[in-house]
Design an enzyme around this catalytic site. Sequence first.
Site, PDB file in Angstrom:
ATOM      1  N   ALA A 192      79.602  76.638  55.940  1.00  0.00           N
ATOM      2  CA  ALA A 192      79.947  76.617  57.336  1.00  0.00           C
ATOM      3  C   ALA A 192      81.004  77.283  57.914  1.00  0.00           C
ATOM      4  O   ALA A 192      81.261  77.697  59.331  1.00  0.00           O
ATOM      5  CB  ALA A 192      80.641  74.956  57.553  1.00  0.00           C
ATOM      6  N   LYS A 193      81.533  78.218  57.260  1.00  0.00           N
ATOM      7  CA  LYS A 193      82.668  79.413  57.577  1.00  0.00           C
ATOM      8  C   LYS A 193      82.326  80.725  58.008  1.00  0.00           C
ATOM      9  O   LYS A 193      80.782  80.788  58.216  1.00  0.00           O
ATOM     10  CB  LYS A 193      83.522  79.448  56.558  1.00  0.00           C
ATOM     11  CG  LYS A 193      84.275  78.078  55.861  1.00  0.00           C
ATOM     12  CD  LYS A 193      85.021  77.499  57.084  1.00  0.00           C
ATOM     13  CE  LYS A 193      85.937  76.462  56.469  1.00  0.00           C
ATOM     14  NZ  LYS A 193      85.488  75.435  55.607  1.00  0.00           N
ATOM     15  N   HIS A 194      82.989  81.569  58.324  1.00  0.00           N
ATOM     16  CA  HIS A 194      82.689  82.736  58.712  1.00  0.00           C
ATOM     17  C   HIS A 194      81.894  83.630  58.072  1.00  0.00           C
ATOM     18  O   HIS A 194      81.201  84.527  58.331  1.00  0.00           O
ATOM     19  CB  HIS A 194      83.898  83.563  59.326  1.00  0.00           C
ATOM     20  CG  HIS A 194      84.759  82.930  60.314  1.00  0.00           C
ATOM     21  ND1 HIS A 194      85.442  81.986  60.131  1.00  0.00           N
ATOM     22  CD2 HIS A 194      84.743  82.926  61.705  1.00  0.00           C
ATOM     23  CE1 HIS A 194      85.994  81.368  61.217  1.00  0.00           C
ATOM     24  NE2 HIS A 194      85.523  82.211  62.363  1.00  0.00           N
TER      25      HIS A 194
END
Length: 394
Positions: free
Chosen positions: A186-188
């Site tokens: 879900a992160k960058h």
Amino acid sequence: MTTSSPNVIPYARQWLDEDDVAAVCEVLRSAWMTTGPKVAEFERALADWVGAKEAVALSSGTAAVHAALYALGIGPGDEVIAPGMTFVATTNAIVFQGGIPVFADVTPGSLLLDPGKIEALITPRTRALIAVDYTGHPCDYDALRDIAQRHDVALVADACHALGGQYKGRHVGTLADVNIFSFHPAKHLCTGEGGMVTTQNPEYAERMRRFRNHGIATDFRQRAEQGTWYYEMVDLGYNYRLTDLQCALGISQLRKLPQWLRRRREIARRYDEGFRDLPEISPLTVSPEVSHAYHLYVILLNLDRGQLDRGRVYKALRDEGIGVNVHYIPVHLHPFYRQRFGTGPGLCPVAEAAYERMLTVPLFPAMTEEEIDRVQAAITHVVQLHHRSEASAS
């Protein structure tokens, strides 16, 4: 990230391409699978990207928080101040070390740790402050640094939401004594699971490298290069290593981070414009002193407008295929913390009130223009419909 239906737009999703696949396949064909050359290469690449002297790769963002607190010497009975509005991993790591989490409230507009609420919580047992860059918005690090220095406590940045953000022109990853990132899908950027701690302190970095490797002073690759089998366990550590496979993926993803950040900010700008004239909701505020990394886009429902009900709005949006979520239930309201530490409602009233009103809106770089329009149209339709119907019922 996956979703149960192809028609649902999730709140987050990883973006993988053939370069990523090729990078992983290259490692699969190599002599190294874990704790090999790609680990050090990824560490150096991310340290250079944010401008830190040191970076230490770990198996998850949670492991990164744990290792950071270990490096700072947090131990039994030590108090660590953290915001109520965060994911449980932030404060779980305090408990892992035998410490006591002390919950501070957040500011109403941004839901970031409120510097004005910290001083009253500091005691002789306070050892650290954890700032959480909630949604990707950097905290007020000048104010937090001033408090930390005056009280001789460590400053920790849980920057798991904020890779690529800036505060007053300074990169997230250099703003605290230790700075924590997560590489969850879900992160960058994504390594499957994974985390990193950046620091300007080589001693902290060395402690964390031992900690991730069972407390052993050298790893397998170092011993192979030295032509020796001998090792010594000098601390009690964990198996928190990140593999070469994952680090190869991280290196490939890091090259695309600038364009992904631009896309995240563009989507957020579209939402800002689309929701500006919608009185039923309020996006979180953004300080002019920061460059927001937009891991999440959170809106607050204005419940006083016709008694708008978050549960009904959530269900209606999910029924329309909009994968809204809620980030987060305040940590001090979870049963474990209430039973272990005696926390409960009223401890962080701003965080608690925001939780009752919040929804996380889909935002990820691979979103199409059609998906952005669909999210905006569905939210507008649902909140206006429920506002009217509930106002009429009242």
